[in-house]
Design an enzyme around this catalytic site. Structure first.
Site, PDB file in Angstrom:
ATOM      1  N   LEU A  60      33.149  11.678  27.909  1.00 34.76           N
ATOM      2  CA  LEU A  60      33.522  10.730  26.871  1.00 34.76           C
ATOM      3  C   LEU A  60      32.291  10.074  26.274  1.00 34.76           C
ATOM      4  CD1 LEU A  60      36.483   9.400  28.970  1.00 34.76           C
ATOM      5  CD2 LEU A  60      36.678  10.829  26.916  1.00 34.76           C
ATOM      6  N   THR A  90      27.830   9.899  29.762  1.00 35.04           N
ATOM      7  CA  THR A  90      26.646   9.061  29.927  1.00 35.04           C
ATOM      8  C   THR A  90      27.047   7.632  29.580  1.00 35.04           C
ATOM      9  OG1 THR A  90      25.163  10.885  29.368  1.00 35.04           O
ATOM     10  CG2 THR A  90      24.255   8.655  29.215  1.00 35.04           C
ATOM     11  N   LYS A 137      20.247   9.602  34.986  1.00 43.30           N
ATOM     12  CA  LYS A 137      20.448  10.102  33.616  1.00 43.30           C
ATOM     13  C   LYS A 137      19.795   9.176  32.601  1.00 43.30           C
ATOM     14  CE  LYS A 137      21.925  12.236  29.962  1.00 43.30           C
ATOM     15  NZ  LYS A 137      23.301  12.641  29.649  1.00 43.30           N
TER      16      LYS A 137
END
Length: 270
Positions: A74, A102, A172
């Site tokens: 998403l 993310t 990330k």
């Protein structure tokens, strides 16, 4: 039936979020033989996968009702939290939820906190663009226990196990901020070279031979797609964690290029 899938009892997968990254990831799982139910806020995006054999669901709750594994991809924390509100009441005991979005570690921990006992959660954001999603070569940064779903994740790419839930989301932000900042720096360097009257090919080849080589490749990529608007969102998540004059400057550049919001990050060279 694949013996690995039988061993892990993962037969039915629900995939929610069929954007530029989600669609090719879901398609790989369908091609690998998993039963696949898909959902997307814009329902028409499920059409091509439904034509290939997936089942299109009308709501997040309907999508996950019979799933062994749920995967979400998403756009941002708000979208992830909204989908969680809709689907969590319908999750079966024993399901594993893998969030590949993310959204940052704070949002990931909020998602995990909404789950009842008996539901496993893995934060697994990915590095790589649409080209690597299509070929199953993503770098998956996983927080949580991945062994029960290892064969499924292997269809999508290689897994780096980061630690507890939230650590994948944290790593990330580190990696994507470095890439985005590096591409922005390459774009600025190219503009500097042009202002100095240097030949474009000389500048590009020299930068490519420097320690910035990988970032130069990304700055000139033609088979990747990471919209500038999403890059701005990712850098904003990072700057919320720690003050960084460099990343703040990069964020301002990205936000200021509303004309490029839907273009790939490489458009910063323009």
């Amino acid at each position: 039936m694949n013996s690995e899938k039988a061993r892990t009892n993962v037969q039915q997968v629900a995939f929610l979020g069929l954007g530029n990254m989600g669609a090719p990831m879901a398609r790989r799982l369908l091609a690998a033989g998993y039963g696949l139910t898909v959902w997307n806020r814009t329902a028409s995006k499920a059409g091509s996968l439904a034509a290939e054999g997936a089942v299109a669901a009308a709501s997040p709750a309907e999508a996950v009702r019979d799933a062994d594994v749920v995967i979400t991809m998403l756009a941002d924390p708000a979208a992830a939290l909204a989908v969680a509100d809709a689907m969590v009441p319908a999750l079966r005991a024993g399901v594993t939820w893998i969030d590949t979005s993310t959204v940052g570690p704070d949002a990931v921990r909020e998602l995990a906190s909404r789950l009842p006992a008996g539901i496993a959660f893995i934060d697994a954001p990915v590095m790589g663009s649409v080209d690597r999603a299509a070929t199953g070569e993503l770098l998956i940064l996983a927080g949580g226990e991945t062994d029960p779903v290892a064969p499924l994740l292997a269809e999508l790419g290689s897994v780096t196990r980061c630690g507890e839930v939230g650590t994948g989301a944290a790593l990330k932000l580190v990696l994507i901020s470095a890439v985005i900042g590096g591409v922005a720096l390459v774009a600025e360097s190219l503009r500097l070279a042009a202002a100095l009257g240097l030949p474009p090919e000389l500048t590009r080849s020299s930068l490519a031979a420097s320690p910035l080589g990988g970032l130069v490749g990304r700055a000139f990529a033609t088979d990747a797609y990471f919209p500038v608007a999403l890059a701005a969102k990712d850098v904003s998540l990072a700057t919320e964690v720690v003050g960084s004059p460099v990343l703040e400057a990069v964020r301002e550049v990205l936000v200021g290029r509303s004309d490029l919001a839907g273009e790939d990050l490489s458009a910063l060279r323009a």
